[in-house]
Scaffold this motif. Structure first.
Motif, mmCIF file in Angstrom:
data_model
loop_
_atom_site.group_PDB
_atom_site.id
_atom_site.type_symbol
_atom_site.label_atom_id
_atom_site.label_comp_id
_atom_site.label_asym_id
_atom_site.label_seq_id
_atom_site.Cartn_x
_atom_site.Cartn_y
_atom_site.Cartn_z
ATOM 1 N N SER A 1 31.591 71.435 26.344
ATOM 2 C CA SER A 1 30.708 70.288 26.546
ATOM 3 C C SER A 1 31.431 68.939 26.533
ATOM 4 C CB SER A 1 29.582 70.287 25.511
ATOM 5 O OG SER A 1 30.104 70.140 24.202
ATOM 6 N N GLN A 2 32.589 68.867 25.871
ATOM 7 C CA GLN A 2 33.311 67.595 25.775
ATOM 8 C C GLN A 2 34.566 67.569 26.641
ATOM 9 O OE1 GLN A 2 33.808 66.256 21.721
ATOM 10 N NE2 GLN A 2 31.857 67.144 21.129
ATOM 11 N N VAL A 3 34.673 68.522 27.569
ATOM 12 C CA VAL A 3 35.818 68.540 28.482
ATOM 13 C C VAL A 3 35.528 67.591 29.644
ATOM 14 C CG1 VAL A 3 37.195 69.955 30.058
ATOM 15 C CG2 VAL A 3 36.500 70.873 27.836
ATOM 16 N N GLU A 4 36.436 66.667 29.879
ATOM 17 C CA GLU A 4 36.259 65.650 30.917
ATOM 18 C C GLU A 4 36.899 66.042 32.238
ATOM 19 O OE1 GLU A 4 37.957 62.242 29.047
ATOM 20 O OE2 GLU A 4 36.465 62.231 27.445
ATOM 21 N N SER A 5 38.022 66.767 32.182
ATOM 22 C CA SER A 5 38.684 67.199 33.410
ATOM 23 C C SER A 5 39.469 68.476 33.154
ATOM 24 C CB SER A 5 39.603 66.104 33.949
ATOM 25 O OG SER A 5 40.669 65.863 33.061
ATOM 26 N N LEU A 6 39.713 69.203 34.230
ATOM 27 C CA LEU A 6 40.402 70.490 34.151
ATOM 28 C C LEU A 6 41.268 70.625 35.386
ATOM 29 C CD1 LEU A 6 40.561 73.377 32.762
ATOM 30 C CD2 LEU A 6 38.722 74.026 34.321
ATOM 31 N N ASP A 7 42.584 70.782 35.193
ATOM 32 C CA ASP A 7 43.455 71.008 36.340
ATOM 33 C C ASP A 7 43.926 72.458 36.344
ATOM 34 O OD1 ASP A 7 45.603 71.242 34.563
ATOM 35 O OD2 ASP A 7 46.674 69.492 35.316
ATOM 36 N N SER A 8 44.812 72.783 37.265
ATOM 37 C CA SER A 8 45.243 74.173 37.413
ATOM 38 C C SER A 8 45.921 74.699 36.147
ATOM 39 C CB SER A 8 46.165 74.325 38.615
ATOM 40 O OG SER A 8 47.309 73.507 38.473
ATOM 41 N N ALA A 9 46.671 73.864 35.446
ATOM 42 C CA ALA A 9 47.336 74.299 34.211
ATOM 43 C C ALA A 9 46.310 74.639 33.132
ATOM 44 C CB ALA A 9 48.294 73.230 33.713
ATOM 45 N N GLY A 10 45.258 73.816 33.023
ATOM 46 C CA GLY A 10 44.192 74.111 32.068
ATOM 47 C C GLY A 10 43.460 75.385 32.434
ATOM 48 N N LEU A 11 43.236 75.573 33.718
ATOM 49 C CA LEU A 11 42.569 76.777 34.202
ATOM 50 C C LEU A 11 43.410 78.021 33.919
ATOM 51 C CD1 LEU A 11 39.933 77.448 35.651
ATOM 52 C CD2 LEU A 11 41.168 77.290 37.813
#
Length: 105
Positions: free
Chosen positions: A46-56
């Motif tokens: 709920s508090q995640v603002e962005s997600l890039d390929s490394a986070g994925l």
């Protein structure tokens, strides 16, 4: 940040999950999954603002680890802007997702 509800632990993800913090995020997730305290892990997004390929990749790797240990990994409260990343990559089919955390018993 680390509580247990029934047999599932809760992990609060927050901010940006990207290349600069993906390793630490992944380490924290795996440590929590490997813990004997729970049969699985709810990742509160709920508090995640962005997600890039490394986070994925960190999340996919943690899911793989959980499955190897026969534990659940469930994403909760995924914001629409983050959920679209899972849908575009078709990883929404791999991850168990729920709209909100279950009420504590």
């Amino acid at each position: 940040m680390q509580t247990v509800t029934k047999e599932m632990a809760i992990f609060q993800a927050q901010g940006s999950l990207n290349a600069s913090n993906a390793h630490d995020f992944h380490s924290s997730l795996v440590q929590k999954i490997q813990s004997d305290l729970a049969d699985g892990l709810f990742v509160d997004m709920s508090q995640v603002e962005s997600l890039d390929s490394a986070g994925l990749i960190s999340l996919v790797s943690a899911l793989k680890q959980a499955r190897q240990l026969q534990k659940r990994l469930c994403l909760c409260s995924v914001p629409p802007a983050i959920r679209i990343v899972f849908e575009l990559t078709q990883l929404d089919r791999a991850f168990e997702m729920v709209d909100e955390l279950p009420a504590a018993a």
